[in-house]
Structures are given as C-alpha cells and as structure tokens.
Design an enzyme around this catalytic site. Structure first.
Site, PDB file in Angstrom:
ATOM      1  N   LYS A  16       0.827  -1.219   0.000  1.00 30.59           N
ATOM      2  CA  LYS A  16       0.000   0.000   0.000  1.00 30.59           C
ATOM      3  C   LYS A  16       0.859   1.265   0.000  1.00 30.59           C
ATOM      4  O   LYS A  16       0.497   2.245  -0.659  1.00 30.59           O
ATOM      5  CB  LYS A  16      -1.028   0.001   1.152  1.00 30.59           C
ATOM      6  CG  LYS A  16      -0.458  -0.315   2.498  1.00 30.59           C
ATOM      7  CD  LYS A  16      -1.548  -0.608   3.508  1.00 30.59           C
ATOM      8  CE  LYS A  16      -0.911  -0.742   4.892  1.00 30.59           C
ATOM      9  NZ  LYS A  16       0.098  -1.866   4.956  1.00 30.59           N
ATOM     10  N   ARG A  91      -6.384   2.350  11.473  1.00 31.19           N
ATOM     11  CA  ARG A  91      -6.020   0.942  11.587  1.00 31.19           C
ATOM     12  C   ARG A  91      -6.900   0.238  12.609  1.00 31.19           C
ATOM     13  O   ARG A  91      -6.690  -0.944  12.892  1.00 31.19           O
ATOM     14  CB  ARG A  91      -4.575   0.850  12.058  1.00 31.19           C
ATOM     15  CG  ARG A  91      -3.649   0.273  11.016  1.00 31.19           C
ATOM     16  CD  ARG A  91      -2.281   0.355  11.638  1.00 31.19           C
ATOM     17  NE  ARG A  91      -1.351  -0.498  11.004  1.00 31.19           N
ATOM     18  CZ  ARG A  91      -0.393  -0.049  10.208  1.00 31.19           C
ATOM     19  NH1 ARG A  91      -0.311   1.210   9.897  1.00 31.19           N
ATOM     20  NH2 ARG A  91       0.478  -0.882   9.720  1.00 31.19           N
ATOM     21  N   ARG A 130      12.210  -6.416   1.894  1.00 35.71           N
ATOM     22  CA  ARG A 130      12.197  -4.946   1.823  1.00 35.71           C
ATOM     23  C   ARG A 130      13.493  -4.348   2.388  1.00 35.71           C
ATOM     24  O   ARG A 130      13.988  -4.751   3.432  1.00 35.71           O
ATOM     25  CB  ARG A 130      11.016  -4.378   2.605  1.00 35.71           C
ATOM     26  CG  ARG A 130      11.094  -2.851   2.690  1.00 35.71           C
ATOM     27  CD  ARG A 130       9.864  -2.202   3.225  1.00 35.71           C
ATOM     28  NE  ARG A 130       9.280  -2.909   4.334  1.00 35.71           N
ATOM     29  CZ  ARG A 130       8.025  -2.764   4.723  1.00 35.71           C
ATOM     30  NH1 ARG A 130       7.232  -1.968   4.076  1.00 35.71           N
ATOM     31  NH2 ARG A 130       7.577  -3.435   5.754  1.00 35.71           N
ATOM     32  N   ARG A 163      14.100  -2.967   8.188  1.00 36.35           N
ATOM     33  CA  ARG A 163      13.378  -2.478   9.362  1.00 36.35           C
ATOM     34  C   ARG A 163      13.354  -3.544  10.464  1.00 36.35           C
ATOM     35  O   ARG A 163      13.231  -4.735  10.179  1.00 36.35           O
ATOM     36  CB  ARG A 163      11.929  -2.149   8.976  1.00 36.35           C
ATOM     37  CG  ARG A 163      11.756  -0.727   8.503  1.00 36.35           C
ATOM     38  CD  ARG A 163      10.425  -0.438   7.863  1.00 36.35           C
ATOM     39  NE  ARG A 163       9.247  -0.954   8.537  1.00 36.35           N
ATOM     40  CZ  ARG A 163       8.002  -0.790   8.098  1.00 36.35           C
ATOM     41  NH1 ARG A 163       7.772  -0.118   6.999  1.00 36.35           N
ATOM     42  NH2 ARG A 163       6.986  -1.285   8.756  1.00 36.35           N
ATOM     43  N   ARG A 174       2.709  -8.906  13.599  1.00 35.55           N
ATOM     44  CA  ARG A 174       2.065  -7.822  12.833  1.00 35.55           C
ATOM     45  C   ARG A 174       0.841  -8.333  12.080  1.00 35.55           C
ATOM     46  O   ARG A 174      -0.188  -7.658  12.031  1.00 35.55           O
ATOM     47  CB  ARG A 174       3.071  -7.212  11.843  1.00 35.55           C
ATOM     48  CG  ARG A 174       4.081  -6.318  12.528  1.00 35.55           C
ATOM     49  CD  ARG A 174       5.262  -6.012  11.640  1.00 35.55           C
ATOM     50  NE  ARG A 174       4.937  -5.178  10.503  1.00 35.55           N
ATOM     51  CZ  ARG A 174       5.731  -5.021   9.447  1.00 35.55           C
ATOM     52  NH1 ARG A 174       6.884  -5.658   9.381  1.00 35.55           N
ATOM     53  NH2 ARG A 174       5.377  -4.237   8.459  1.00 35.55           N
TER      54      ARG A 174
END
Ligand code: AP5
Length: 222
Positions: A16, A91, A130, A163, A174
């Site tokens: 996103k 969220r 990532r 990260r 998560r």
C-alpha cells in the site's frame, strides 16, 4: 469538486505504501504514512517516539490515543487543503470514528478506502525482502527491485537497511494484530459504501493502473 480523501488499507507489506507514494506524486497530494511519521519520531528520539518504539519494534499497534492526535495535526496543515492520502491510518474502527468526527466537523468525509490484499506467502516475501534507505527513505526489495549496488541507495548513495519489525519473528505478530484489529475495517468501510478492493498480487505498475483508473473515475463522479 469535494476534497479527495483516500484511505489505503491492507495487511503489512502488501504494497500500500508503494501505491500511495505513486498516486501522491501523480496527484500532487500529501502522502501521510503513519508508519513513516512514527519512524521519524523514533529517529529524532522525541517523547512520542520513545512511547511508540516498544510497540513498533514488537510488531504491535501503537495505542489509538497516540496515533489520533498525530494524524489530526497533520491533516490540519495547509498542504492538505486539496485532499490527502492516508496510508496505514485508520487501523482500528475507533481510529476511523475519530477521523470521521474530525472530518464531519468540516463537512468532509472519506472519499474511498482502497483495500489491497494478497496471499500471505506473497506478503511475507515482500516484507522479508524490503530494504529502505536510511538517508532518503527510498524503498527497494532485495529480489523484486534491488539496488544496483548491494546495500547502497540508487537515489542518494545512502545505506539501505532492514526495518526491525520486518524480522521474521515480528512479522507473524504484525499479521495477527492486523487480523484482530485492522481487519474489521474492511466490513466497516464496505457498509459505509466506500470500499474498493484491489488484488495486490500482480506487479507494481499493473496494480497502479487499476488504482489510477479508479481514482480518475472517483474525481469525475465527485
Ligand atoms: P507501517 O509502516 O504502516 O507498516 P505496515 O502497515 O506494516 O506496512 P508496511 O510499510 O510494512 O507495508 P506496505 O503495505 O506499505 O508495503 P510496501 O509498499 O512498503 O507501520 C509500522 C508500525 O507503526 C505498525 O506496526 C505500528 O506499530 C505503527 N503504526 C503505524 N500506523 C499505525 C496506526 N494507524 N495505529 C497504530 N499503530 C500504527 O511494500 C513492501 C515491499 O514489497 C517493498 O520492498 C516493496 O518494494 C515491495 N512491493 C510492493 N509492491 C510490490 C509488488 N506489487 N510486487 C512486488 N514487490 C512489491
């Protein structure tokens, strides 16, 4: 035309942020990523950053009361006068209720919630590969969009890193936070009549073509 207020919704790592950044550049609208806002506070070691750090590093959502004021301040800024893109907010249903209250006080509402979804194995592959530039924030993927030189940002020459919350053991937490707390926003926005679902399994440009066509239609109908 009414102000364009878009919510980008979906599980962690689905892509996103990638789509929101492209659309924000195309439409010259602010891209407001709550994850980026918090990471900036962490970097500057602010009081808010210190409060949020433990939750973020464990893969848990930061409590609503810490998030809502941050976003309300941001969307009140002058650069949001023509509209804005919210990435990673709301969220929880409670966060959406706060947003709705603030917007309705100015006769505004969410124009659309763009919901991105993909199979879990795709999501995990995207998160685990990532890489982000420490200096300019540019994002890469070790396999799908690697830097020309390993560990070095193509854009600014800064160092790229993984990260903390992208470590494998944090990803399942998560995803579970997403299922329990954010997942209920999907039927919530559907009931409000503003949900638009996108299959996020394809390539970045294919998905973006669909996003752009949808938003152009939205602008014409407004
Ligand atoms: P946040 O930064 O928002 O993380 P997230 O929702 O987990 O989302 P991600 O940034 O991980 O993924 P994304 O969907 O944007 O994917 P991306 O485009 O990067 O939040 C971090 C933390 O902050 C939260 O855990 C929480 O603690 C806190 N927080 C933030 N907002 C909060 C809120 N409202 N309430 C409470 N707490 C909050 O893509 C991922 C990778 O895939 C990249 O490498 C990219 O290059 C690649 N990729 C993207 N699309 C494709 C594609 N189509 N094909 C191949 N690769 C792709």
């Amino acid at each position: 035309m009414s102000k364009l207020i878009l919510v980008f919704l979906g599980p962690p790592g689905v892509g996103k942020g990638t789509q929101a950044a492209k659309l924000a550049t195309d439409l010259a609208l602010p891209h407001i990523s709550t994850g980026d806002l918090f990471r900036d506070h962490l970097k500057r070691d602010t009081e808010l950053g210190q409060k949020a750090k433990g939750y973020m590093n464990e893969g848990k959502l930061v409590p609503d009361e810490l998030v809502v004021d941050l976003v309300m301040d941001r969307i009140a800024a002058d650069d949001c006068n023509e509209g804005f893109i919210l990435d990673g907010f709301p969220r929880t249903v409670a966060q959406d209720e706060s947003l709705e209250k603030a917007l309705s006080a100015n006769d505004q509402k969410v124009s659309a919630a763009l919901y991105f979804d993909a199979p879990r194995e795709t999501i995990v592959a995207r998160i685990s590969g990532r890489r982000t530039c420490k200096a300019c924030g540019a994002m890469y993927h070790a396999e799908f969009s690697p830097t020309a030189k390993d560990g070095v940002c193509d854009a600014c020459g800064g160092e790229t890193y993984q990260r903390v919350d992208d470590a494998a053991e944090k990803v399942s937490e998560r995803l579970s936070e997403y299922d329990n707390k954010t997942g209920p926003l999907v039927p919530h926005y559907r009931e409000k009549g503003v949900l638009k679902q996108f299959d996020a399994e394809g390539g970045v440009d294919d998905i973006y073509g669909q996003v752009k066509a949808f938003v152009e239609g939205l602008k014409q109908g407004a």
